[in-house]
Enzyme design. Structure first.
Site, PDB file in Angstrom:
ATOM      1  N   ASN A  46      -6.230  -2.085   6.828  1.00  0.00           N
ATOM      2  CA  ASN A  46      -6.768  -2.313   8.177  1.00  0.00           C
ATOM      3  C   ASN A  46      -8.167  -1.737   8.356  1.00  0.00           C
ATOM      4  O   ASN A  46      -8.928  -2.227   9.197  1.00  0.00           O
ATOM      5  CB  ASN A  46      -5.805  -1.758   9.219  1.00  0.00           C
ATOM      6  CG  ASN A  46      -4.595  -2.662   9.374  1.00  0.00           C
ATOM      7  OD1 ASN A  46      -4.734  -3.880   9.349  1.00  0.00           O
ATOM      8  ND2 ASN A  46      -3.424  -2.079   9.489  1.00  0.00           N
ATOM      9  N   GLU A 104       0.891  -1.174   0.000  1.00  0.00           N
ATOM     10  CA  GLU A 104       0.000   0.000   0.000  1.00  0.00           C
ATOM     11  C   GLU A 104       0.922   1.215   0.000  1.00  0.00           C
ATOM     12  O   GLU A 104       1.705   1.383   0.938  1.00  0.00           O
ATOM     13  CB  GLU A 104      -0.814   0.017   1.303  1.00  0.00           C
ATOM     14  CG  GLU A 104      -2.279  -0.233   1.177  1.00  0.00           C
ATOM     15  CD  GLU A 104      -3.017  -0.149   2.521  1.00  0.00           C
ATOM     16  OE1 GLU A 104      -2.457  -0.433   3.598  1.00  0.00           O
ATOM     17  OE2 GLU A 104      -4.194   0.219   2.476  1.00  0.00           O
TER      18      GLU A 104
END
Ligand SMILES: NC(=O)c1ccc[n+]([C@@H]2O[C@H](COP(=O)([O-])OP(=O)(O)OC[C@H]3O[C@@H](n4cnc5c(N)ncnc54)[C@H](O)[C@@H]3O)[C@@H](O)[C@H]2O)c1
Length: 286
Positions: free
Chosen positions: A193, A155
């Site tokens: 997350n 990411e």
């Protein structure tokens, strides 16, 4: 810095993530300065890299002859000043704001001004970290997944201050490592997350409420949703304490009670049932 001028990379921290990050940079042909605070921690990191390279040789991803060449590109150091030679730097020190601040301030002072500084934080605001440096436009998030040598995703997180050039160079660099970079803007939990932790939390609620056993919850998600690992197996792998910490970051940053950590997760953490690393979490490990 442009992608072509990056030859030497500094990795700060030789723990779980740092040794994996150093491994993939060295395997891709970069010289790596791997920094940790003690010789013994560097040795542990280098031992892990050696074992993981052996595994890659066994799988045919690397030849026997390539292994020593990869190891030779790694320079373990305790002396922080040695990172001044780097053309790109990634920090993977513990997830504590004060440790990050100290390391980033030092790195910012030592690295050439044109060098991009990246953070592998899982949950601290990239925008806040960028603001701790004098190079906020050359500060970026590079969120690798554990175990780094195996996981394809990076990411790449744009802090509010990140410049286009630094962002594009970091995306390119991730590709050079054989990874697939995905562009994400800075927000609590990023995408990984933000989406994963509510899933784990809901799975924990299903167990707490007696809807199903951990085995049954994981089986439903693996067999029915094609997840390679069930959410509770994954939670044990990540560490239940880490899951609770990240849920707290989401709750704090986004203010929505849907991110409140499940009481069962918190109870397991209180019991020391932190998952794989503790020998017990939702499952028992021998
Ligand atoms: N473990 C994961 O699954 C995971 C996944 C993605 C991101 N992250 C993030 O990666 C970062 C590192 O996590 P980890 O799991 O590798 O932690 P870890 O505790 O395994 O390793 C951290 C290492 O940093 C070292 N360190 C401490 N102070 C230092 C300093 N001043 N200079 C250099 N090294 C120093 C420690 O000695 C330790 O070896 C954290 O920000 C975490 O949120 C972790």
């Amino acid at each position: 810095m442009t992608i072509e001028t990056i030859k030497t990379v500094a990795v700060l921290g030789a723990g779980t993530m740092g040794n994996g990050i150093a491994h993939v940079f060295a395997r891709a042909g970069y010289s790596v300065i791997l920094r940790d605070v003690e010789e013994r921690l560097l040795q542990r990191g280098m031992d892990t890299i050696g074992k993981n390279l052996d595994r890659e040789v066994k799988k045919g991803k690397l030849t026997d002859a390539e292994k020593p060449a990869v190891l030779a590109r790694l320079k373990p150091v305790t002396d922080m000043a040695a990172i001044a030679a780097a053309d790109f730097a990634v920090e993977a020190v513990p997830e504590k704001l004060e440790i990050k601040r100290a390391v980033l301030t030092d790195a910012d002072r030592l690295l050439r001004p044109d060098v991009i500084l990246a953070s592998n934080t899982s949950s601290i605001s990239m925008t806040a970290l960028a603001a701790m440096t004098k190079r906020p436009e050359r500060f970026v998030g590079m969120h690798f997944m554990n175990p780094v040598p195996m996981m394809v995703l990076v990411e790449v997180i744009r802090a509010l201050q990140t410049g286009d050039e630094a962002f594009a160079t970091t995306m390119e660099l991730a590709k050079k490592l054989g990874k697939t970079p995905v562009a994400v803007n800075d927000a609590p939990g990023f995408v990984s997350n933000r989406v994963l932790m509510p899933l784990i939390n809901e799975a924990a609620y299903a167990v707490m409420e007696g809807v199903a056993t951990p085995e049954a919850v994981d089986a439903v998600m693996k067999l029915g949703m094609n997840h390679p690992m069930g959410p509770l197996e994954l939670a044990d792998f990540i560490g239940l304490d880490v899951c609770v910490d990240i849920l707290n970051v989401l709750l704090d940053g986004l203010g929505d009670p849907k991110y409140r950590a499940c009481p069962l997760l918190k109870k397991y953490v209180s019991a020391g049932w932190l998952g794989r690393k503790a020998g017990r979490g939702f499952y028992k490990y021998t």
